[in-house]
Design a protein around this motif. Structure first.
Motif, PDB file in Angstrom:
ATOM      1  N   TYR A  42       5.091  -5.484  -9.122  1.00  0.00           N
ATOM      2  CA  TYR A  42       4.257  -4.322  -9.419  1.00  0.00           C
ATOM      3  C   TYR A  42       2.769  -4.618  -9.531  1.00  0.00           C
ATOM      4  O   TYR A  42       1.944  -3.793  -9.150  1.00  0.00           O
ATOM      5  CB  TYR A  42       4.733  -3.649 -10.706  1.00  0.00           C
ATOM      6  N   GLN A 100       2.398  -1.539  -3.754  1.00  0.00           N
ATOM      7  CA  GLN A 100       3.421  -0.572  -3.369  1.00  0.00           C
ATOM      8  C   GLN A 100       3.711  -0.776  -1.878  1.00  0.00           C
ATOM      9  O   GLN A 100       2.765  -0.865  -1.080  1.00  0.00           O
ATOM     10  CB  GLN A 100       2.913   0.845  -3.628  1.00  0.00           C
ATOM     11  N   ASN A 101       4.973  -0.878  -1.540  1.00  0.00           N
ATOM     12  CA  ASN A 101       5.385  -1.021  -0.139  1.00  0.00           C
ATOM     13  C   ASN A 101       4.684  -2.172   0.585  1.00  0.00           C
ATOM     14  O   ASN A 101       4.271  -2.043   1.741  1.00  0.00           O
ATOM     15  CB  ASN A 101       5.166   0.287   0.623  1.00  0.00           C
TER      16      ASN A 101
END
Length: 163
Positions: A73, A103-104
């Protein structure tokens, strides 16, 4: 090595090698970047900032980084930029802690933390020493960087460079 540690490492290796395209490849398109000098900027303004800083830094720009850590994260790294600033070519050594959110497989938020007063003393000389700690000077610096970034973006549009 965690994939997000590799992402941060790739980002700073690209910075060290004066490769803004490599840096911005680590960012999501809707990146949110924030630091004391630029304030909060997003998307193509954040992309353009790195191009502008590398172009302005030229051969004098040196980047070192260490203590890269990340999980699924968030992450962080310490880094130092050494360069000359302004018409007087004042030497600046800026010690920074970068924090990241992911993210991704991309960086979606990047915040650089550094002492703006220390930076302003080096970059602006006596004026920075006297006023660099004030909110007035912080806002003035952010106004100047925003104006420079807008001019840079306008110039890049005329050269048809896509961010």
């Amino acid at each position: 090595m965690h994939p997000n540690e590799k992402l941060i490492t790739d980002f700073y290796l690209a910075f060290k090698n004066h490769d803004p395209q490599g840096m911005t490849a680590c960012y999501a398109k809707n990146i949110i970047f924030e630091d004391p000098a630029f304030g909060k900027i997003q998307g193509k303004r954040a992309f353009a900032m790195w191009y502008m800083l590398i172009e302005r830094g030229g051969d004098a720009l040196q980047i070192d980084f260490s203590e890269v850590q990340a999980n699924d994260y968030n992450g962080s790294a310490k880094w130092t930029a050494t360069y000359t600033y302004g018409p007087q070519k004042r030497k600046v050594v800026n010690h920074v802690v970068g924090t990241f959110s992911f993210q991704n497989g991309k960086i979606v938020q990047h915040t650089d933390h550094f002492d703006l007063w220390r930076w302003s003393q080096q970059a602006l000389g006596f004026k920075g020493y006297l006023l660099g700690w004030t909110r007035f000077m912080k806002l003035k610096i952010q106004q100047n960087t925003s104006k420079a970034l807008s001019s840079y973006l306008h110039k890049m549009k005329s050269f048809d460079v896509a961010f």
